[in-house]
Design an enzyme around this catalytic site. Structure first.
Site, PDB file in Angstrom:
ATOM      1  N   HIS A  52       0.920  -0.957  -0.401  1.00 10.74           N
ATOM      2  CA  HIS A  52      -0.030  -0.286  -0.064  1.00 10.74           C
ATOM      3  C   HIS A  52       1.191   1.388   0.355  1.00 10.74           C
ATOM      4  CE1 HIS A  52      -2.735  -2.743   1.309  1.00 10.74           C
ATOM      5  NE2 HIS A  52      -4.247  -1.562   0.548  1.00 10.74           N
ATOM      6  N   LYS A  82      -1.175   4.787   4.820  1.00 15.85           N
ATOM      7  CA  LYS A  82      -2.265   3.783   5.066  1.00 15.85           C
ATOM      8  C   LYS A  82      -1.829   4.119   6.896  1.00 15.85           C
ATOM      9  CE  LYS A  82      -4.404  -0.292   4.707  1.00 15.85           C
ATOM     10  NZ  LYS A  82      -5.169  -0.304   5.166  1.00 15.85           N
TER      11      LYS A  82
HETATM   12  N1  NAI Z   1     -13.044  -0.870   1.887  1.00 15.02           N
HETATM   13  C1  NAI Z   1     -12.218  -0.362   0.939  1.00 15.02           C
HETATM   14  O1  NAI Z   1     -12.379  -0.496  -0.634  1.00 15.02           O
HETATM   15  C2  NAI Z   1     -11.414   0.728   1.264  1.00 15.02           C
HETATM   16  C3  NAI Z   1     -10.856   0.389   2.743  1.00 15.02           C
HETATM   17  N2  NAI Z   1     -10.526   2.244   2.890  1.00 15.02           N
HETATM   18  C4  NAI Z   1     -10.186   2.378   3.978  1.00 15.02           C
HETATM   19  O2  NAI Z   1     -10.697   3.655   5.190  1.00 15.02           O
HETATM   20  C5  NAI Z   1     -10.377   4.347   5.277  1.00 15.02           C
HETATM   21  C6  NAI Z   1      -9.600   5.893   4.683  1.00 15.02           C
HETATM   22  O3  NAI Z   1      -9.035   5.893   4.032  1.00 15.02           O
HETATM   23  P1  NAI Z   1      -8.339   6.675   3.472  1.00 15.02           P
HETATM   24  O4  NAI Z   1      -9.180   7.432   1.955  1.00 15.02           O
HETATM   25  O5  NAI Z   1      -7.134   6.253   2.721  1.00 15.02           O
HETATM   26  O6  NAI Z   1      -8.212   7.369   4.748  1.00 15.02           O
HETATM   27  P2  NAI Z   1      -7.593   9.372   5.206  1.00 15.02           P
HETATM   28  O7  NAI Z   1      -6.649  10.016   5.784  1.00 15.02           O
HETATM   29  O8  NAI Z   1      -7.400   9.620   3.149  1.00 15.02           O
HETATM   30  O9  NAI Z   1     -10.156   9.504   4.965  1.00 15.02           O
HETATM   31  C7  NAI Z   1      -9.953   9.913   6.124  1.00 15.02           C
HETATM   32  C8  NAI Z   1     -10.763  10.860   6.315  1.00 15.02           C
HETATM   33  O10 NAI Z   1     -11.583  11.081   7.525  1.00 15.02           O
HETATM   34  C9  NAI Z   1     -11.392  12.661   8.196  1.00 15.02           C
HETATM   35  N3  NAI Z   1     -11.963  11.702   9.421  1.00 15.02           N
HETATM   36  C10 NAI Z   1     -11.528  11.708  10.581  1.00 15.02           C
HETATM   37  N4  NAI Z   1     -11.964  11.397  11.645  1.00 15.02           N
HETATM   38  C11 NAI Z   1     -13.290  12.248  11.108  1.00 15.02           C
HETATM   39  C12 NAI Z   1     -14.790  12.135  12.200  1.00 15.02           C
HETATM   40  N5  NAI Z   1     -14.700  11.707  13.223  1.00 15.02           N
HETATM   41  N6  NAI Z   1     -15.695  12.624  11.062  1.00 15.02           N
HETATM   42  C13 NAI Z   1     -15.659  12.531   9.893  1.00 15.02           C
HETATM   43  N7  NAI Z   1     -14.208  12.632   9.012  1.00 15.02           N
HETATM   44  C14 NAI Z   1     -13.096  12.021   9.744  1.00 15.02           C
HETATM   45  C15 NAI Z   1     -10.354  12.834   7.888  1.00 15.02           C
HETATM   46  O11 NAI Z   1      -9.685  13.608   8.730  1.00 15.02           O
HETATM   47  C16 NAI Z   1     -10.309  11.899   6.401  1.00 15.02           C
HETATM   48  O12 NAI Z   1     -10.285  13.404   5.640  1.00 15.02           O
HETATM   49  C17 NAI Z   1      -9.281   3.699   5.457  1.00 15.02           C
HETATM   50  O13 NAI Z   1      -9.900   2.531   7.108  1.00 15.02           O
HETATM   51  C18 NAI Z   1      -9.153   2.290   4.978  1.00 15.02           C
HETATM   52  O14 NAI Z   1      -8.021   1.205   5.393  1.00 15.02           O
HETATM   53  C19 NAI Z   1      -9.568   2.865   1.601  1.00 15.02           C
HETATM   54  C20 NAI Z   1      -9.350   2.233   0.176  1.00 15.02           C
HETATM   55  C21 NAI Z   1     -10.202   1.518  -0.051  1.00 15.02           C
HETATM   56  O1  LIG Z   2      -6.050   2.006   2.650  1.00  7.60           O
HETATM   57  C1  LIG Z   2      -5.395   2.116   2.253  1.00  7.60           C
HETATM   58  O2  LIG Z   2      -5.833   2.745   0.680  1.00  7.60           O
HETATM   59  C2  LIG Z   2      -6.914   0.866   1.430  1.00  7.60           C
HETATM   60  N1  LIG Z   2      -7.853   0.424   2.416  1.00  7.60           N
HETATM   61  C3  LIG Z   2      -8.130  -1.267   2.941  1.00  7.60           C
HETATM   62  C4  LIG Z   2      -7.935  -1.668   3.306  1.00  7.60           C
HETATM   63  O3  LIG Z   2      -6.712  -1.711   4.387  1.00  7.60           O
HETATM   64  O4  LIG Z   2      -8.032  -3.428   3.290  1.00  7.60           O
HETATM   65  C5  LIG Z   2      -8.784  -1.427   1.547  1.00  7.60           C
HETATM   66  C6  LIG Z   2      -7.634  -1.395   0.207  1.00  7.60           C
HETATM   67  O5  LIG Z   2      -5.971  -2.020   0.686  1.00  7.60           O
HETATM   68  C7  LIG Z   2      -7.194   0.600   0.638  1.00  7.60           C
END
Ligand code: NAI
Ligand SMILES: O=C(O)C1=N[C@H](C(=O)O)C[C@H](O)C1
Length: 255
Positions: free
Chosen positions: A142, A146
């Site tokens: 990643h 992350k």
């Molecule tokens: N299930 C999936 O397909 C995927 C899951 N993820 C997961 O999604 C999560 C976010 O990933 P990213 O967008 O890369 O992280 P990021 O750090 O870019 O975004 C997280 C956002 O949440 C905000 N935030 C923090 N506390 C908050 C609150 N109380 N209320 C509202 N917003 C709040 C932050 O300010 C930030 O803008 C991670 O856990 C990641 O692993 C990421 C990509 C795909």
């Molecule tokens: O943080 C990410 O970027 C991602 N988070 C998810 C994970 O922890 O599996 C999904 C994807 O891998 C991207």
């Protein structure tokens, strides 16, 4: 009456986003905005009032593992169905969500460790292959911003593989290591070794490496762009209100 995008508001599903200024939240806002049948009614990030989301019918959460449970409890209490991509869901957390949902039987929640269709298939293929190989290791890669390691996807894959191995009566993965620099053999998730790589230039990638006598099988998935998650997110947004209770993973929605 239509808006600037030619949408007719009465027919649109009202969608709110938690984590709207994050990497995933920005993509989700764009995808919802571009969909004729959806209206982005609230885009909330850290420091914003959650009340902006209270008129939404579905909320999407891509925040952080330390705040997602509070957002989810609040959404369920408000009667708002939720699509959650944020990582950090242990079995105890899932049980807690089921408990909240018991008091709101009309509310649906979809929690998926990965919304990429290819990634979902990669996990299914890995679970299917697991019973045929004595060795298995997971290598996830990643971007370096992350927060969690190993990834939610890798943890979910390891658990599915462990279940398939147990059902097939396979014992522990062979490994004669006696002398180890801590961490050299990766994390142990239910008996499956998981290695987490972080590097600039990467987005989200995973390899599942199986080994049997005289052969290996590698199942690999790559997300090169966060738009890869959007078809899965929108699928869940459209489906979640018709699926009361908790749905874990995208598998049931794809079927
Ligand atoms: N299930 C999936 O397909 C995927 C899951 N993820 C997961 O999604 C999560 C976010 O990933 P990213 O967008 O890369 O992280 P990021 O750090 O870019 O975004 C997280 C956002 O949440 C905000 N935030 C923090 N506390 C908050 C609150 N109380 N209320 C509202 N917003 C709040 C932050 O300010 C930030 O803008 C991670 O856990 C990641 O692993 C990421 C990509 C795909
Ligand atoms: O943080 C990410 O970027 C991602 N988070 C998810 C994970 O922890 O599996 C999904 C994807 O891998 C991207």
């Amino acid at each position: 009456m239509t808006d600037e995008q030619g949408k007719t508001p009465a027919q649109q599903l009202r969608v709110g986003v938690f984590g709207a200024r994050g990497r995933m939240g920005i993509e989700v806002c764009k995808a919802v905005d571009a969909a004729d049948d959806l209206a982005l009614t609230a885009a909330v990030d850290q420091g914003d009032s959650r009340s902006a989301v209270s008129t939404a019918e579905v909320v999407v959460d891509f925040t952080t593992p330390d705040v997602v449970m509070d957002n989810l409890r609040w959404s369920i209490e408000q009667g708002i169905s939720a699509v959650v991509g944020t990582t950090g869901f242990t079995e105890q957390r899932l049980e807690q969500v089921r408990g909240w949902l018991a008091d709101k039987p009309e509310v649906g929640v979809v929690i998926a460790p990965n919304f990429g269709i290819g990634a979902v298939l990669m996990m299914q293929f890995a679970a299917r292959a697991a019973r045929h190989f004595e060795s298995v290791e997971i290598i996830e890669q990643h971007h370096p911003r992350k927060l969690d390691a190993p990834s939610g996807t890798a943890t979910h894959t390891a658990r599915q593989i462990a279940r398939a191995r147990a059902e097939a009566g396979l014992g522990p993965v062979p490994d004669a290591t006696k002398d180890e620099v801590p961490g050299a053999r990766g994390a142990d998730i239910e008996g499956v070794r998981v290695h987490a790589v972080r590097a600039t230039g990467l987005v989200a990638h995973q390899e599942v490496l199986f080994g049997g006598t005289g052969e290996t099988l590698t199942i690999r998935h790559d997300s090169y762009d966060r738009v890869s998650f959007m078809p899965g997110v929108l699928l869940a947004v459209r489906a979640v209100r018709n699926r009361p209770g908790l749905t874990v993973g995208l598998d049931a929605l794809l079927d």
